[in-house]
Design an enzyme around this catalytic site. Structure first.
Site, PDB file in Angstrom:
ATOM      1  N   GLU A  40       1.824   0.095  -1.684  1.00  0.00           N
ATOM      2  CA  GLU A  40       1.655  -0.567  -0.401  1.00  0.00           C
ATOM      3  C   GLU A  40       2.990  -1.010   0.202  1.00  0.00           C
ATOM      4  OE1 GLU A  40      -0.973  -3.838  -0.556  1.00  0.00           O
ATOM      5  OE2 GLU A  40      -0.980  -4.065   1.611  1.00  0.00           O
ATOM      6  N   ASP A  41       3.883  -1.505  -0.641  1.00  0.00           N
ATOM      7  CA  ASP A  41       5.071  -2.171  -0.102  1.00  0.00           C
ATOM      8  C   ASP A  41       6.391  -1.422  -0.276  1.00  0.00           C
ATOM      9  OD1 ASP A  41       3.373  -4.186   0.504  1.00  0.00           O
ATOM     10  OD2 ASP A  41       3.874  -5.414  -1.246  1.00  0.00           O
TER      11      ASP A  41
END
Ligand code: MN
Length: 736
Positions: free
Chosen positions: A91-92
């Site tokens: 996600e990051d």
């Protein structure tokens, strides 16, 4: 790798967090597992290297903390630890899911993907209810993913400080709505308690810190009392001859706060701030015997309250919980809860689901979890209902409620939520058994379909293939499965019958040289204020809307229908409802700052609000207002899902109004005259009218109910306080 001595202080901190994680893994690690965790850690360190948390610390400390919670507090194994370390990578950071799959295989990639999706569900501002369904669908696929998500949420809640207030409130709302009940359902009591405490710290910071301080201030007195309680027990417990621990455990801040709220008494008057726990180290085959030995010791020394024995040793809860609970009268006539269990039961109580794998096959735990997951699966498989509705049935039946155990005629065990009926049982066997249920026998006697089942009942369903469900059936069931099956059967039935209506309507259109089309039906659905095409056709079939009437109102024009203009008809506004004079003795209200008498409203019967209670107004689906207490059990759900329907409501202080409040009083019955002393305290000393008073005694213990006519909550609190001051009274509680 750099030698530790050459590391920067920050790298040292990260390295130590990793070492700590490895130490929390209690079982010896195989080489492959050790490498898996090491690889996951190294990838995560690199990927997150440029990132920092809001608090300023290196981001990698977060996945490390989450992985540590997974092992230490939930008891998950190496695969889950690796997934936890990688949970924010996709996600990051630039790392792709394919990279994870290539390096760690399909299983870990799938878990990381599940975790990424759960996160985006939360960020997308979508409705809470839909988020919950996403969590539940993940749950039935791989429970570990949801457990890791809970660890993630727990660490985020513990470190909320750096977030904006707005974000804190949002995370707290979701936590109390989704993760706390789920932790409860999965038997993770430690997590559940901490979730609720942390939520309260956000939503009620003052009350939270008040109670925390009060707990710290009273700690010495409490410990002295606990020692006084335990001391006479120890020689007898020693005599059993097994290692054991006995200690007092404070209740959570959240649960103490709940008591303060519901009883409307100050902290000093909350009596059960702690429970006493006895944990014994015994082999499996001596567990029951030892628990009951300890029980008989406790109740020989301290007088037990009748009917306060809860035996989850013989029959564990469906979330795996096993323990023996009893409430006894300790020194100074105070009620004390005692929990008796073994080390194994204690581990299950703290770690729930994960620990149950470790002890799989020890008793019927596997079945109870799996049965529950199956029921979740079944509800999720049923399409066609909106998320909120599905969730309602969940919250009602699957997340919170206690359960009952009943048997089929062959002696097979079935678990149903408390309050389940004979018809619920039929649907729990199979939906076809439910659909065709004509009669039910409980313990060999015919009962109505809505008959509420009791623990131990043996239930036999009689079916007939011509039987079909009807709308009424919804009143006879409480389980989500039965409700959704009946609803979809009804929908199907309406759809089938509606086909006849459709044929008749389309025949008429063709007679008028019109080809049936969407636009025509849409127009009529709107005109008659119906919900769907199916409803329209069904109304025609039922004769609620006749074809004749349609063509008195509409005529063909082009390839559609248009309304026939009305000639000389006077347009009149609808009659206002006959105005009923409201009984204002219950107090006046303001809604959104305006006099409530302008609205059509009523006081909710689920929580019976009275003058002085904190309240809110809720716009019901038929546009009237219901007034609930903010502490009403329905309130969180209403606020979470229908926030836009909530209106502010407050009492207008009007002297001379009265309301009735019911109190439950318990205490020690030391002979005749108890009622007299209680009623004297209320009516003479306080000058409050008593409407009804009933009391029953049993073995030196009484329980009474009194209905008081009071003017406001202040007067009620005074009454509660002065009753509590009477020497024999143990508890006074307002009954909702
Ligand atoms: Mn995270």
């Amino acid at each position: 790798m750099t030698a530790i001595s050459n590391m920067s202080p920050e790298d040292k901190m990260v390295h130590n967090a990793y070492r700590k994680l490895l130490r929390t893994i209690k079982t010896p690690l195989e080489d492959a597992d050790r490498k898996l965790i090491r690889d996951a850690y190294e990838l995560a360190v690199e990927a997150h290297r440029p990132q920092r948390r809001k608090s300023g610390e290196p981001y990698i400390l977060h996945p490390l903390a989450v992985a540590t919670i997974c092992t230490e507090e939930i008891g998950l194994g190496p695969t889950a630890v690796a997934a936890a370390l990688l949970h924010d990578v996709v996600e990051d950071t630039p790392v792709k899911l394919e990279d994870i799959r290539a390096k760690f295989g399909a299983q870990i990639a799938k878990m990381v993907d599940g975790l990424t999706k759960l996160d985006s569900a939360y960020n997308a501002e979508s409705q809470q209810a839909e988020n919950v369904l996403k969590v539940l669908s993940t749950l039935v696929e791989d429970v570990r993913v949801v457990l890791i998500k809970m660890a993630d949420r727990l660490h985020n809640m513990r470190t909320l400080g750096a977030m904006t207030r707005q974000k804190q409130l949002k995370i707290a709302a979701e936590t109390s709505y989704v993760y706390a009940p789920l932790a409860h359902r999965l038997g993770l009591y430690g997590l559940k308690t901490e979730f609720l405490d942390l939520c309260m710290k956000v939503t009620e910071p003052e009350a939270y810190h008040d109670i925390a301080r009060n707990l710290a201030d009273t700690k010495r007195d409490r410990n002295r009392y606990i020692n006084e309680f335990i001391k006479p027990l120890t020689p007898h417990l020693d005599a059993i001859g097994v290692p054991y621990q006995v200690y007092g455990r404070p209740k959570s801040i959240y649960s103490i706060w709940n008591k303060i709220q519901s009883k409307r008494v100050p902290f000093e008057e909350i009596y059960d701030l702690f429970a006493v726990r006895i944990v014994m180290d015994v082999p499996l085959d001596r567990e029951r015997l030892s628990c009951w030995q300890a029980y008989s010791i406790v109740t020989n020394v301290h007088k037990p309250l009748p009917e306060r024995l809860k035996d989850w040793v013989t029959m564990p809860k469906s979330n795996g919980y096993e323990s023996l609970h009893t409430t006894v009268i300790g020194p100074q006539g105070k009620f004390v809860e005692v929990q008796i269990r073994t080390n194994r039961m204690d581990e299950i109580a703290e770690r729930g689901f994960a620990a149950h794998w470790k002890y799989k096959g020890v008793n019927n735990q596997k079945d109870v979890f799996e049965q529950w997951l199956d029921s979740v699966r079944e509800i999720l498989e049923d399409p066609g209902e909106n998320a909120v509705e599905v969730l309602e049935t969940f919250k009602d039946n699957n997340l919170f409620n206690e359960e009952i155990f009943v048997y089929t005629p062959k002696g097979e065990l079935r678990i149903l939520p408390k309050g389940a009926t004979a018809l619920d049982f039929a649907f729990s066997i199979h939906s076809d058994v439910g659909y065709h249920c004509t009669a039910v026998k409980v313990n060999n006697k015919l009962v109505p379909m809505g008959c509420v089942l009791k623990n131990g009942d043996q239930v036999k369903v009689i079916t007939n293939k011509n039987q079909k469900p009807s709308e009424d059936w919804l009143k006879f069931v409480v389980t989500g499965k039965a409700k959704s099956k009946i609803r979809s059967a009804m929908k199907e039935e309406r759809r089938k019958l509606g086909e006849y209506g459709r044929e008749a309507f389309e025949r008429k259109l063709r007679n008028l040289k019109l080809e049936p089309n969407e636009e025509i039906v849409e127009k009529l659905v709107r005109y008659f204020d119906l919900d769907s095409h199916v409803d329209f056709y069904y109304s025609i079939y039922m004769g609620a809307i006749t074809i004749e009437r349609i063509f008195k109102l509409f005529m063909p024009e082009g390839n559609t229908l248009v309304e026939i203009p009305k000639v000389g008809e006077e347009v009149r506004p609808p009659e206002p409802p006959p105005s009923k004079k409201r009984d204002l003795s219950k107090g006046r209200l303001m809604i959104n700052g305006e006099d409530a008498e302008r609205y059509s409203y009523s006081l909710a019967t689920c929580c019976n609000p009275v003058q002085g209670d904190d309240i809110f107004a809720y716009v019901t689906s038929n546009a009237t207002l219901k007034i609930h207490r903010t502490t009403c059990p329905n309130a969180t759900n209403l606020m979470a899902n229908y926030g836009y329907r909530i209106m502010k409501a407050e009492w207008v202080h009007t002297p001379g109004t009265t309301f009735v409040a019911d109190l439950k009083i318990t205490g020690i019955d030391d002979g005749p005259g108890v009622i007299e002393r209680l009623s004297h305290a209320i009516s003479s000393n306080l000058n409050i009218n008593i409407r009804t008073f009933s009391i029953a005694g049993d073995q030196g213990y009484f329980e009474g109910r009194v209905s008081l006519v009071v003017q406001n909550t202040d007067q009620l609190s005074i009454a509660i306080r002065s009753l509590l001051k009477l020497p024999n009274v143990s508890t006074v509680e307002r009954v909702v």
